[in-house]
Design a protein around this motif. Structure first.
Motif, PDB file in Angstrom:
ATOM      1  N   GLU A  29       0.804  -1.221   0.000  1.00  0.00           N
ATOM      2  CA  GLU A  29       0.000   0.000   0.000  1.00  0.00           C
ATOM      3  C   GLU A  29       0.839   1.274   0.000  1.00  0.00           C
ATOM      4  OE1 GLU A  29      -3.391  -0.077   2.608  1.00  0.00           O
ATOM      5  OE2 GLU A  29      -3.465  -2.264   2.519  1.00  0.00           O
ATOM      6  N   GLN A  81      -0.070   1.881 -18.550  1.00  0.00           N
ATOM      7  CA  GLN A  81      -1.179   2.501 -17.834  1.00  0.00           C
ATOM      8  C   GLN A  81      -1.678   3.803 -18.454  1.00  0.00           C
ATOM      9  OE1 GLN A  81      -3.011   1.304 -15.164  1.00  0.00           O
ATOM     10  NE2 GLN A  81      -1.975  -0.539 -15.841  1.00  0.00           N
ATOM     11  N   ASP A 134      -1.245  13.023  -0.170  1.00  0.00           N
ATOM     12  CA  ASP A 134      -1.639  14.433  -0.137  1.00  0.00           C
ATOM     13  C   ASP A 134      -0.744  15.262   0.785  1.00  0.00           C
ATOM     14  OD1 ASP A 134      -2.630  13.211   2.152  1.00  0.00           O
ATOM     15  OD2 ASP A 134      -4.523  14.316   2.130  1.00  0.00           O
ATOM     16  N   SER A 144      -1.251  11.904  -7.636  1.00  0.00           N
ATOM     17  CA  SER A 144      -1.711  11.382  -6.341  1.00  0.00           C
ATOM     18  C   SER A 144      -3.072  10.714  -6.471  1.00  0.00           C
ATOM     19  CB  SER A 144      -1.795  12.500  -5.304  1.00  0.00           C
ATOM     20  OG  SER A 144      -0.532  12.992  -5.009  1.00  0.00           O
ATOM     21  N   SER A 145      -3.993  11.379  -7.127  1.00  0.00           N
ATOM     22  CA  SER A 145      -5.340  10.840  -7.313  1.00  0.00           C
ATOM     23  C   SER A 145      -5.312   9.581  -8.177  1.00  0.00           C
ATOM     24  CB  SER A 145      -6.230  11.906  -7.944  1.00  0.00           C
ATOM     25  OG  SER A 145      -7.495  11.370  -8.240  1.00  0.00           O
ATOM     26  N   ARG A 146      -4.505   9.609  -9.223  1.00  0.00           N
ATOM     27  CA  ARG A 146      -4.432   8.453 -10.137  1.00  0.00           C
ATOM     28  C   ARG A 146      -3.894   7.225  -9.398  1.00  0.00           C
ATOM     29  NH1 ARG A 146      -4.541   4.686 -13.470  1.00  0.00           N
ATOM     30  NH2 ARG A 146      -4.511   4.993 -15.712  1.00  0.00           N
ATOM     31  N   ALA A 148      -4.001   6.744  -6.040  1.00  0.00           N
ATOM     32  CA  ALA A 148      -4.976   6.375  -5.014  1.00  0.00           C
ATOM     33  C   ALA A 148      -6.138   5.588  -5.604  1.00  0.00           C
ATOM     34  CB  ALA A 148      -5.486   7.620  -4.297  1.00  0.00           C
ATOM     35  N   ASN A 149      -6.435   5.815  -6.863  1.00  0.00           N
ATOM     36  CA  ASN A 149      -7.512   5.107  -7.564  1.00  0.00           C
ATOM     37  C   ASN A 149      -6.928   4.223  -8.647  1.00  0.00           C
ATOM     38  OD1 ASN A 149      -9.845   6.475  -6.262  1.00  0.00           O
ATOM     39  ND2 ASN A 149      -8.841   8.267  -7.122  1.00  0.00           N
ATOM     40  N   TRP A 150      -5.917   3.456  -8.275  1.00  0.00           N
ATOM     41  CA  TRP A 150      -5.153   2.679  -9.240  1.00  0.00           C
ATOM     42  C   TRP A 150      -6.060   1.766 -10.061  1.00  0.00           C
ATOM     43  CZ3 TRP A 150      -1.177   3.765 -11.630  1.00  0.00           C
ATOM     44  CH2 TRP A 150      -0.476   2.815 -12.357  1.00  0.00           C
ATOM     45  N   ALA A 152      -8.027   2.728 -12.369  1.00  0.00           N
ATOM     46  CA  ALA A 152      -9.130   3.503 -12.946  1.00  0.00           C
ATOM     47  C   ALA A 152      -8.590   4.871 -13.342  1.00  0.00           C
ATOM     48  CB  ALA A 152     -10.248   3.673 -11.930  1.00  0.00           C
ATOM     49  N   GLY A 153      -9.106   5.389 -14.395  1.00  0.00           N
ATOM     50  CA  GLY A 153      -8.704   6.734 -14.780  1.00  0.00           C
ATOM     51  C   GLY A 153      -8.379   6.831 -16.248  1.00  0.00           C
TER      52      GLY A 153
END
Length: 162
Positions: A29, A81, A134, A144-146, A148-150, A152-153
């Protein structure tokens, strides 16, 4: 905008298109990151490990080499990715981002063989907990967002100064 108008110093990478291979290595993680001085931003930020693809080298070969140079770790590239287009004149890069699996090595703060010892940009390497990204200056902003939502995107991002 010309190189002399740029809000940051010219660098050896000015006025040339660079194609880079970057790795997302997730373990326990946490994600492998490199803190370095960004020539585009002229300050330290946390980035994915990776670098320029050399003439005659595949993206996968470059990814293995760059991660080893920067972090001391050995990785096996996995699925592609996303692509990140970076346009901050006079800098321009296209980054190909792959998943990668850790297979060996020992974590170090590596080096860039293109630069002399007194001009190295890498400050440290570490696995940053995904839940705390963050709290760090991660670059580019969407990363960071990408992470955290591995899985998806979007498959394409663009960062520019226009």
């Amino acid at each position: 905008m010309t190189a002399s108008d740029a809000p940051f110093p010219e660098s050896r990478w000015s006025d040339a298109l660079r194609v880079r291979a970057c790795a997302v290595v997730i373990e326990n993680e946490s994600v492998l990151m490199v803190r370095q001085i960004s020539p585009a931003l002229n300050r330290s930020v946390w980035l994915l490990p990776g670098g320029a693809i050399e003439m005659g080298e595949s993206a996968v070969e470059a990814l293995r080499r760059e991660v080893r140079e920067e972090t001391g770790l050995v990785v096996e590239p996995g699925a592609f990715q996303f692509v990140h287009e970076f346009l901050y004149p006079p800098l321009h890069a296209v980054e190909l981002v792959f998943e990668a699996e850790l297979t060996g090595g020992e974590l170090i703060s590596g080096f860039d063989p293109e630069l002399p010892e007194d001009e190295q940009l890498i400050l440290e390497t570490d696995f940053l907990p995904i839940g705390t990204l963050d709290r760090f200056e991660i670059w580019p902003d969407f990363l960071s967002s990408r992470i955290a939502n591995w899985g998806a995107g979007p498959s394409h991002y663009r960062t520019d100064r226009f």
